[in-house]
Design an enzyme around this catalytic site. Structure first.
Site, PDB file in Angstrom:
ATOM      1  N   TYR A   1      -7.467 -34.133  22.367  1.00  0.00           N
ATOM      2  CA  TYR A   1      -8.340 -36.319  21.985  1.00  0.00           C
ATOM      3  C   TYR A   1      -8.119 -36.833  22.975  1.00  0.00           C
ATOM      4  O   TYR A   1      -8.237 -37.757  23.830  1.00  0.00           O
ATOM      5  CB  TYR A   1      -6.252 -36.494  21.155  1.00  0.00           C
ATOM      6  CG  TYR A   1      -6.524 -36.066  19.691  1.00  0.00           C
ATOM      7  CD1 TYR A   1      -7.227 -36.894  18.474  1.00  0.00           C
ATOM      8  CD2 TYR A   1      -5.519 -35.538  18.850  1.00  0.00           C
ATOM      9  CE1 TYR A   1      -7.277 -36.733  16.993  1.00  0.00           C
ATOM     10  CE2 TYR A   1      -5.800 -35.002  17.672  1.00  0.00           C
ATOM     11  CZ  TYR A   1      -6.452 -35.727  16.828  1.00  0.00           C
ATOM     12  OH  TYR A   1      -6.824 -35.402  15.661  1.00  0.00           O
TER      13      TYR A   1
ATOM     14  N   ARG B   1      -6.673 -40.482  10.567  1.00  0.00           N
ATOM     15  CA  ARG B   1      -5.670 -39.879  11.670  1.00  0.00           C
ATOM     16  C   ARG B   1      -6.033 -39.751  12.857  1.00  0.00           C
ATOM     17  O   ARG B   1      -5.618 -39.534  13.862  1.00  0.00           O
ATOM     18  CB  ARG B   1      -5.147 -38.529  10.999  1.00  0.00           C
ATOM     19  CG  ARG B   1      -3.758 -37.632  11.801  1.00  0.00           C
ATOM     20  CD  ARG B   1      -3.267 -36.457  10.796  1.00  0.00           C
ATOM     21  NE  ARG B   1      -2.909 -35.195  11.524  1.00  0.00           N
ATOM     22  CZ  ARG B   1      -1.582 -35.476  11.517  1.00  0.00           C
ATOM     23  NH1 ARG B   1      -1.125 -36.270  11.285  1.00  0.00           N
ATOM     24  NH2 ARG B   1      -1.113 -34.473  12.386  1.00  0.00           N
TER      25      ARG B   1
END
Length: 309
Positions: free
Chosen positions: A290, A258
Site C-alpha cells: 500500500y 478494503r
C-alpha cells in the site's frame, strides 16, 4: 490455453491422496489455516500428484527432475507465474513436512527457483469515488439502508467481506466504538469504527434491521432479504449495483473498498504498522504494497498540481 482443470480430470492415487490429507491435517493443527486456504493447498497438491501419476510415479518418488518437468509443462500451457509460484510454495511446505516425518530423505524443491512475477498494485478508489458509492444506496428502502451501513462499515474499518457478512451482534460494541473481529487463521483483533460508520450502524440497528429478521435470536448484524447470513457473492452483486448508480467506471468489489481504506489512511499520514494491525495482516510485507499505492497517488498529485510536476 489449457488450465489446471484439464489435469485434474482424475483423482490422485489413493496413497497420494492420503499423504495430502495427512499434510493438510498437520497444517490445520499447527497453523489454524482457513478452509479456503486448505482447499487451495489440496487442489494444488492434487494437480501435481495427478501429473506425476500420469508419468507412472507418486509423490514420495518425486524428484527435482520431475518437478522441473512439471514447471516447464506449466510454462508451455501459459499458466500464470503467480499461480505457479503459489504452487511451488505449497510444494515446499509439503515436502518439508515429509522430510520432518521421515518419509523422504531429500527435498526435491531445493535449488528450484520460483518464477519471477510482477507485483500488481491493488486496485483502489479515489476519495470522491468512495463518497459517491457511499451515497448510492436508497436509504428509504430497508435493503438500501442496510447496504449503506455495510459500505460505511467496510470503508471505515477495512474489514474483509467475509468478516463483514459474518459479523454477529456480540462482536459489536457501539459504546466503545469497536468491533471484535475473527479473521484469517481464527486470529482475533479489535477494529475501531469511525463516528460516521458508528452512527449509520446505530441507526440501521434501530430502524432497518428489525424489518429484515423475524427471529429475535438471530445474531447476524447484516442479514439477507430472507433473514439469513448474506453470502459474499450477494454483497459483491449489491456493491456492483451501487457502483453503477454512482457512475463509477470500474465497478468496485468489496476488496477494493478494503484497499481504499488502507490507501487513504496512508495518504493522510497513518503509520504503516497501524494499518497492518487494522487490516489484520500477520506480516508487514503484505501491508507494504500500500505504500506503493500511496506513493503513486502522491506522484500523480505532484504532477497535476506542481508547476514543475
Amino acid at each position: 490455453m489449457q488450465t489446471d482443470a484439464r489435469v485434474t480430470a482424475e483423482h490422485p492415487s489413493p496413497r497420494d491422496s492420503e499423504l495430502i490429507e495427512q499434510f493438510l491435517d498437520a497444517l490445520w493443527l499447527e497453523k489454524g489455516l482457513s478452509k479456503n486456504t486448505l482447499g487451495s493447498y489440496r487442489r494444488d497438491l492434487s494437480i501435481y500428484a495427478c501429473w506425476l501419476n500420469s508419468q507412472k510415479q507418486f509423490l514420495l518418488e518425486s524428484s527435482r527432475t520431475n518437478l522441473l518437468s512439471y514447471l516447464n509443462w506449466r510454462v508451455r500451457q501459459r499458466m500464470k507465474a503467480s499461480s505457479t509460484a503459489r504452487l511451488l510454495s505449497c510444494l515446499r511446505g509439503f515436502f518439508r513436512y515429509l522430510l520432518r516425518e521421515g518419509m523422504l530423505s531429500e527435498d526435491p524443491t531445493l535449488q528450484v527457483e520460483s518464477p519471477k512475477r510482477g507485483r500488481p498494485l491493488p486496485k483502489s478508489l479515489s476519495e470522491a469515488d468512495v463518497e459517491a458509492l457511499l451515497n448510492a444506496p436508497d436509504v428509504d428502502d430497508v435493503l438500501g439502508f442496510r447496504d449503506r451501513a455495510m459500505l460505511e462499515m467496510l470503508y471505515s474499518s477495512g474489514l474483509r467481506v467475509s468478516e463483514l457478512v459474518g459479523l454477529q451482534l456480540s462482536q459489536v460494541n457501539l459504546r466503545q466504538g469497536v468491533l471484535r473481529v475473527v479473521g484469517k487463521g481464527d486470529k482475533e483483533r479489535l477494529v475501531p469504527l469511525g463516528d460516521e460508520a458508528a452512527n449509520w450502524l446505530l441507526r440501521y440497528l434501530k430502524e432497518a434491521r428489525p424489518g429484515l429478521i423475524d427471529n429475535s435470536e438471530n445474531e447476524v448484524v447484516f442479514p439477507s432479504r430472507r433473514g439469513q447470513q448474506m453470502t459474499r457473492q450477494t454483497f459483491w452483486y449489491r456493491i456492483k449495483r451501487h457502483g453503477l448508480t454512482a457512475g463509477i467506471d470500474q465497478l468496485p468489489s468489496p476488496h477494493v473498498l478494503r484497499h481504499a481504506f488502507a490507501t487513504h489512511l496512508l495518504n493522510h499520514g497513518a503509520d504503516l504498522r497501524v494499518v497492518q494491525l487494522l487490516l489484520g495482516h500477520s506480516d508487514l510485507s503484505t501491508t507494504q504494497i500500500y505504500t506503493h499505492v500511496a506513493k503513486h497517488r502522491l506522484q500523480s498529485l505532484h504532477q497535476k498540481h506542481h508547476p514543475r510536476g
